[in-house]
Enzyme design. Structure first.
Site, short mmCIF file in Angstrom:
data_model
loop_
_atom_site.label_atom_id
_atom_site.label_comp_id
_atom_site.label_asym_id
_atom_site.label_seq_id
_atom_site.Cartn_x
_atom_site.Cartn_y
_atom_site.Cartn_z
N CYS A 257 0.17 3.87 2.65
CA CYS A 257 0.59 3.35 3.97
C CYS A 257 2.07 3.60 4.19
O CYS A 257 2.48 4.11 5.25
CB CYS A 257 0.31 1.85 4.06
SG CYS A 257 -1.41 1.37 3.88
N CYS B 191 0.84 -1.21 0.00
CA CYS B 191 0.00 0.00 0.00
C CYS B 191 0.87 1.25 0.00
O CYS B 191 1.52 1.57 1.00
CB CYS B 191 -0.92 -0.03 1.23
SG CYS B 191 -1.78 1.52 1.57
#
Length: 380
Positions: A268, A265
């Protein structure tokens, strides 16, 4: 004659009973071009089971029958039920007599269903939202050709406005169609981008019969209720990279940032340096970070990322989502140990701040919000 009349009436009653159809039976008759000898399939969910049925096309026609208690969403297709296949169409199967036409052996895009109230409601919704969707696509296409940040920002603002209009159209449809089983589908699809109060109000506005079909939404509401500010934080359990069993509740007495993330991600990973900066600043004052990674299929990559990002001081576990395979092919997920479900996580990163007494402070959406909360807690 009187005796014969009674016999005749009795015979008619038996004939009527034999010809009556169950109230929960559905019949689907279809016409299709260029598919004689091929097999048409339908697939729909019934309880915890996925029902699949098939029929061979003869003289351009096919038929299905089944027992179903309420409208169920599914698909009709030739070949495989994936969206790279053009011979697939969404459908709702419900008690009664239905027909489908406009099918071709290699293309179901012109499918026309009759006899399904739910399908009619789906088409009504699509007619309301299609213009908004087309505008959003045009805006996104224009963004690709934007030559500077200012122009791109204008397009992004327009896309955001159209996205809000799409959400409003969906919400308005659900409110005005509380007895529609398609409203249950829409509520499931939009639950991830709907606030808890909004989702609760929409769900409670549905008729009891439709609420029963929105079981996933009921579970979502239960999860969201448990992570409202002031509620005891649901416990999170798992093994750290060394295989040691750890749990969130062991950190009671500390202020904890729970960070749901994944190695794959991008946003993230981009947020991790800021979290590290805050950890270094507040750890000595009682601040901890508990990370839940969606990397059950990439354990080695997860361990490596923890080292790369300097996360060794955090409390790290995996999500616990397991793949179920049959004959080497993916079938479903085993969510029995899924830690993300406890916090109704639908996108990454998702962050929650937990107070020292083990209660939820709140969901954290931005770095600035996290900065302000920690400054308030630690008196800065």
């Amino acid at each position: 004659m009187k005796h014969l009349s009674i016999l005749a009436l009795g015979g008619l009653a038996v004939l009527s009973a034999c010809n009556s159809r169950p109230a929960n039976q559905f019949d689907l008759k279809g016409s299709i071009e260029g598919a004689d000898g091929q097999t048409v399939y339908i697939m729909y969910q019934s309880g915890d089971s996925m029902i699949t049925d098939s029929a061979v096309v003869a003289d351009g026609a096919f038929a299905f029958s089944g027992i179903i208690d309420a409208p169920k969403g599914g698909v009709i297709y030739i070949g495989t039920p994936d969206w790279d296949n053009k011979a697939v169409a969404n459908a709702y199967f419900e008690p009664g007599e239905m027909t489908v036409s406009g099918l071709k052996a290699d293309d179901f895009s012109e499918a026309v269903f009759t006899g399904s109230k739910t399908m009619d409601e789906m088409k009504e919704y699509e007619s309301l939202t299609a213009p908004i969707g087309e505008q959003m696509k045009a805006m996104r296409d224009s963004m690709k050709s934007a030559t500077d940040d200012a122009a791109r920002a204008v397009f992004e603002a327009r896309v955001d406005s159209l996205s809000n209009a799409y959400v409003k159209a969906t919400t308005d449809f659900i409110k005005s169609h509380p007895a529609s089983y398609y409203s249950a589908t829409l509520l499931r699809m939009s639950s991830a981008r709907t606030t808890y109060p909004e989702l609760k109000a929409l769900y409670e506005g549905l008729t009891p019969e439709v609420q029963a079909e929105a079981e996933e939404v009921a579970k979502e509401l239960t999860a969201l209720e448990s992570v409202q500010p002031g509620k005891p934080a649901p416990d999170l359990t798992g093994n750290d990279p060394e295989g040691k069993a750890i749990r969130l509740s062991d950190l009671k007495g500390k202020v904890v940032l729970v960070d749901f993330w994944a190695t794959w991600c991008g946003p993230c990973r981009a947020s991790l340096p800021h979290v590290k900066k805050l950890y270094d600043k507040y750890n000595a004052k009682g601040f901890e970070v508990f990370c839940v990674a969606d990397d059950d299929s990439n354990v080695d990559g997860w361990k490596e990322a923890i080292k790369q990002e300097g996360m060794e001081g955090y409390h790290n576990i995996l999500r616990g989502l397991k793949r179920i395979e049959k004959d080497g092919k993916f079938v479903d997920f085993d969510r029995s140990a899924d830690q993300s479900d406890k916090y109704a996580v639908h996108y990454l990163p998702t962050k929650y701040l937990i107070a020292a007494d083990g209660t939820i402070v709140g969901k954290i959406d931005t770095d600035e919000e996290l900065d302000a909360k920690l400054a308030e807690i630690f008196g800065e």
